[in-house]
Design a protein around this motif. Structure first.
Motif, PDB file in Angstrom:
ATOM      1  N   TRP A 181       0.963  -1.036  -0.145  1.00 37.69           N
ATOM      2  CA  TRP A 181       0.070  -0.288  -0.045  1.00 37.69           C
ATOM      3  C   TRP A 181       0.784   1.356   0.004  1.00 37.69           C
ATOM      4  O   TRP A 181       0.313   2.171  -0.451  1.00 37.69           O
ATOM      5  N   TYR A 186      -2.514   5.631   0.207  1.00 36.65           N
ATOM      6  CA  TYR A 186      -4.110   4.967   0.547  1.00 36.65           C
ATOM      7  C   TYR A 186      -5.192   5.830   1.011  1.00 36.65           C
ATOM      8  O   TYR A 186      -6.221   5.399   0.927  1.00 36.65           O
ATOM      9  N   THR A 190      -9.682   5.623   1.205  1.00 36.86           N
ATOM     10  CA  THR A 190     -10.331   5.122   2.528  1.00 36.86           C
ATOM     11  C   THR A 190     -11.579   6.187   2.964  1.00 36.86           C
ATOM     12  O   THR A 190     -12.058   5.816   3.903  1.00 36.86           O
ATOM     13  N   THR A 207     -11.750   0.163   4.477  1.00 42.10           N
ATOM     14  CA  THR A 207     -10.854  -0.541   3.510  1.00 42.10           C
ATOM     15  C   THR A 207     -11.838  -1.645   2.798  1.00 42.10           C
ATOM     16  O   THR A 207     -12.963  -1.637   3.439  1.00 42.10           O
ATOM     17  N   GLU A 243      -4.306  -8.885   8.960  1.00 39.61           N
ATOM     18  CA  GLU A 243      -4.695  -7.883   7.969  1.00 39.61           C
ATOM     19  C   GLU A 243      -5.649  -6.656   8.544  1.00 39.61           C
ATOM     20  O   GLU A 243      -5.219  -5.498   8.300  1.00 39.61           O
ATOM     21  N   PHE A 247      -4.586  -2.766   9.072  1.00 38.11           N
ATOM     22  CA  PHE A 247      -5.186  -1.642   8.633  1.00 38.11           C
ATOM     23  C   PHE A 247      -5.735  -0.616   9.614  1.00 38.11           C
ATOM     24  O   PHE A 247      -5.632   0.507   9.693  1.00 38.11           O
ATOM     25  N   HIS A 251      -3.662   2.706   9.106  1.00 36.71           N
ATOM     26  CA  HIS A 251      -4.422   3.345   8.336  1.00 36.71           C
ATOM     27  C   HIS A 251      -5.615   4.057   9.265  1.00 36.71           C
ATOM     28  O   HIS A 251      -6.414   4.870   8.632  1.00 36.71           O
ATOM     29  N   ILE A 253      -8.557   2.565  10.125  1.00 36.87           N
ATOM     30  CA  ILE A 253      -9.652   2.348   9.481  1.00 36.87           C
ATOM     31  C   ILE A 253     -10.751   2.033  10.583  1.00 36.87           C
ATOM     32  O   ILE A 253     -10.321   1.688  11.852  1.00 36.87           O
ATOM     33  N   PHE A 256     -14.780  -1.815   7.196  1.00 36.89           N
ATOM     34  CA  PHE A 256     -14.296  -2.478   5.785  1.00 36.89           C
ATOM     35  C   PHE A 256     -15.364  -3.321   5.152  1.00 36.89           C
ATOM     36  O   PHE A 256     -16.366  -3.488   5.808  1.00 36.89           O
TER      37      PHE A 256
END
Length: 303
Positions: A181, A186, A190, A207, A243, A247, A251, A253, A256
């Motif tokens: 990424w 990214y 998002t 995501t 994962e 994320f 990031h 997040i 998802f």
């Protein structure tokens, strides 16, 4: 042919053909970042998302010209916008006819025979290219043979009969690296959606995950088996949880989307994932596409 050193991976702009809010997609570059992760140790990799950036054709040519790639790999998700892949390859040829062009993705996998008529594509990837694409690069640099599966070419010694190409399928998805990424900003993906539908996310940043490939059901109206094969292959629950944690930590997040063709096929796996989310307090909103009610049971609904 000069050696391949710089590879540019491209999502062409669907607006080169048409814009329709019902069919235009904001596409997270999962496949391009995954390919990038497979080759970034040996090649310089750049991702150009002309769809996200809404490049005009001239802006795209300028971007390619400035990057001076040895190879450009294009991808396209849907046959509806097939023309933009051909436009992209034509524009690359206009920049520099010596740039090696490769087409992969859903469109290439399902329509490779007709695509082969367009000589602006030097190579066409049929199936999943995470392992066959690095093999192609090594071949072009004189370090190996032409891939035995997954590619059509045009030169002497390459597979040039579309009827004989063998589509590649990766059995163990846990062997694949996490997508690179870092090759894109990214956050641009998002915090927005371009297509407002009943199943779009309502919480940002978000995501998109694809934790499995294929579907064994074989519904007559569905093209999944043509695109990604009938064998159902999936990441382990541990990999999925890993994962999600990445994320969340990297990031930030809060939600998802599951883009699996049929996330609920393996009920046992689904329950392990959901229980792990609860136990490890992975408090993220989520939605899943393509939810067949005949694969749900009371325990899954409860979880």
């Amino acid at each position: 042919m000069k050696k391949i050193k710089r590879v540019v991976l491209v999502q062409p702009n669907m607006k080169w053909m048409d814009w329709n809010w019902k069919t235009s997609w904001d596409i997270h570059p999962l496949n391009l970042c995954l390919l990038g992760a497979m080759i970034k140790g040996e090649y310089e990799v750049v991702i150009v998302d002309a769809n996200l950036e809404n490049h005009t054709q001239e802006q795209f040519k300028q971007a390619i010209s400035g990057l001076k790639p040895d190879m450009v790999g294009l991808t396209l998700l849907t046959n509806e916008y097939s023309e933009v892949a051909h436009i992209g390859a034509k524009l690359i040829r206009e920049v520099d006819p010596e740039i090696v062009t490769v087409l992969g993705g859903v469109y290439a996998t399902v329509s490779y025979e007709s695509i082969y008529e367009d000589s602006n594509f030097d190579y066409i990837c049929v199936g999943e290219g995470e392992y066959s694409f690095p093999q192609l690069l090594k071949y072009l640099n004189g370090e190996g043979e032409f891939p035995r599966e997954g590619f059509l070419g045009r030169r002497e010694g390459e597979l040039r009969e579309a009827s004989k190409v063998v589509r590649t399928l990766i059995e163990d998805l846990d062997t694949l690296p996490s997508p690179a990424w870092e090759l894109v900003d990214y956050s641009c993906y998002t915090k927005r959606v371009g297509k407002i539908t009943i199943d779009h996310p309502y919480t940002f940043p978000y995501t998109r995950l694809m934790t499995s490939r294929g579907c064994p059901v074989g519904c007559t109206f569905c093209e999944v088996e043509v695109i990604s094969g009938g064998p159902f292959r999936y990441q382990s629950p541990e990999r999925v949880i890993q994962e999600l944690k990445l994320f969340k930590s990297q990031h930030g997040i809060k939600a998802f989307m599951l883009d699996d063709d049929n996330f609920f096929v393996n009920r046992k796996r689904v329950k392990v994932i959901l229980k792990a989310m609860l136990e490890e307090k992975i408090d993220l909103e989520w939605k899943a596409h393509a939810v067949p009610v005949f694969h749900l049971d009371d325990e899954i609904v409860g979880l």
